[in-house]
Design an enzyme around this catalytic site. Sequence first.
Site, PDB file in Angstrom:
ATOM      1  N   LYS A 182     -27.691  94.911 -11.464  1.00  0.00           N
ATOM      2  CA  LYS A 182     -27.282  94.987 -12.914  1.00  0.00           C
ATOM      3  C   LYS A 182     -25.829  94.866 -12.734  1.00  0.00           C
ATOM      4  O   LYS A 182     -25.090  94.153 -13.841  1.00  0.00           O
ATOM      5  CB  LYS A 182     -27.757  96.322 -13.529  1.00  0.00           C
ATOM      6  CG  LYS A 182     -29.148  96.235 -13.875  1.00  0.00           C
ATOM      7  CD  LYS A 182     -29.777  97.563 -14.287  1.00  0.00           C
ATOM      8  CE  LYS A 182     -31.358  97.451 -14.173  1.00  0.00           C
ATOM      9  NZ  LYS A 182     -31.828  98.754 -14.496  1.00  0.00           N
TER      10      LYS A 182
ATOM     11  N   GLN B 104     -30.928 104.958 -15.266  1.00  0.00           N
ATOM     12  CA  GLN B 104     -32.078 104.284 -14.305  1.00  0.00           C
ATOM     13  C   GLN B 104     -32.954 105.370 -14.382  1.00  0.00           C
ATOM     14  O   GLN B 104     -32.922 106.486 -13.796  1.00  0.00           O
ATOM     15  CB  GLN B 104     -31.621 103.993 -13.048  1.00  0.00           C
ATOM     16  CG  GLN B 104     -32.282 103.298 -12.034  1.00  0.00           C
ATOM     17  CD  GLN B 104     -32.865 101.959 -12.631  1.00  0.00           C
ATOM     18  OE1 GLN B 104     -31.744 101.210 -13.145  1.00  0.00           O
ATOM     19  NE2 GLN B 104     -33.760 101.426 -12.408  1.00  0.00           N
TER      20      GLN B 104
ATOM     21  N   ASP C  90     -31.356  98.969 -23.602  1.00  0.00           N
ATOM     22  CA  ASP C  90     -32.514  98.971 -23.315  1.00  0.00           C
ATOM     23  C   ASP C  90     -33.721  99.205 -24.407  1.00  0.00           C
ATOM     24  O   ASP C  90     -34.775  98.848 -24.281  1.00  0.00           O
ATOM     25  CB  ASP C  90     -32.711 100.270 -22.176  1.00  0.00           C
ATOM     26  CG  ASP C  90     -32.763  99.654 -20.822  1.00  0.00           C
ATOM     27  OD1 ASP C  90     -32.934  98.505 -20.735  1.00  0.00           O
ATOM     28  OD2 ASP C  90     -32.747 100.215 -19.767  1.00  0.00           O
TER      29      ASP C  90
END
Length: 286
Positions: free
Chosen positions: A52, A96, A119
């Site tokens: 990422k 994460q 997200d």
Amino acid sequence: MLVLNGKEVSKVVRASLIPRVEKFKLSTGRVPHLAVVIVGDDVASHVYVKNKKKACEAVGMTSTIHAHPASITQKELNDLLKKLNADNGVDGILVQLPLPKHLSTDEVLGIISPEKDPDCLTFKSVGYFFAGKPIVSPCTPAGIMSILNHYGISVAGMNAVVVGRSNIVGKPMAHMLMEANATVTLCHSKTKNLSVHTKQADLVVVAAGKAHLLGKEDFKQGAIVIDVGMHGTGQGQKLTGDVRFEELNGWVQAASPVPGGVGPMTITTLLQNTCLLAEKRASQTL
Ligand code: NAP
């Protein structure tokens, strides 16, 4: 059969981000910034996080990794997230997942500011999304919509079947297809005769997390098949999906492969979402 090449679509989308990042930099004096929080030493998670960061940097954005040992307390993690929420130079905060068992994901998702949630996982972001007023849309389904859009596939009026009802893929996918005027059926592990549903569909999105679950006999001729599944992510393993892709040629109209289908677009959409959040905050439209 048209191969829906997510890697190619990803290249196009990432190229379109470069001038957006430049424009943002000209007007604000900084570049969009994704902060990634990782707890523990899971090797695969660390690889994802590094990827990422690399992806951010490739389009001119910046990413900082906040790596903490599994011994971090809930309070320490909460305090870090509050600090990132308050930091005006941070545009996106990504934790994460999964977290070690002693940490509450729900608590984390209750703290991250929805204005900084690329997200679309926080409860507020999810609420806005399902109310039809998304701040941003969840990365994997939004990436799939971008792939369909890139190939000029309109789902309006289609019978679409989504296999899987997870919060990150299946449910938001069904919602996005419905918003795009498809008639949607959502299947899951308790669905009776899955094949009866998939066989009547013009479009099938498979996100069951079961390797090679569906093949030619499960789709009608001329269908469009999107495979979200990802199996064999360990080092030296061959990556495969939920669909037996090799059976589809000559039968379906279009299908996305694994690897090189949905996966690359998930991370690209994360970049897009971070950039969008940065732009929205800078223009105070959030
Ligand atoms: P998940 O949370 O495990 O959800 C799987 C869903 O599939 C559940 O709703 C489950 O039903 C349903 N299901 C399981 N077996 C089934 C069967 N035999 N028939 C019908 N439905 C079945 O998984 P996820 O997080 O959504 O991920 C799904 C897959 O996509 C995984 O392989 C994952 O690695 C992959 N993935 C890929 C990306 C990418 O970027 N390419 C992103 C996210 C996930 P119940 O609800 O009844 O249990």
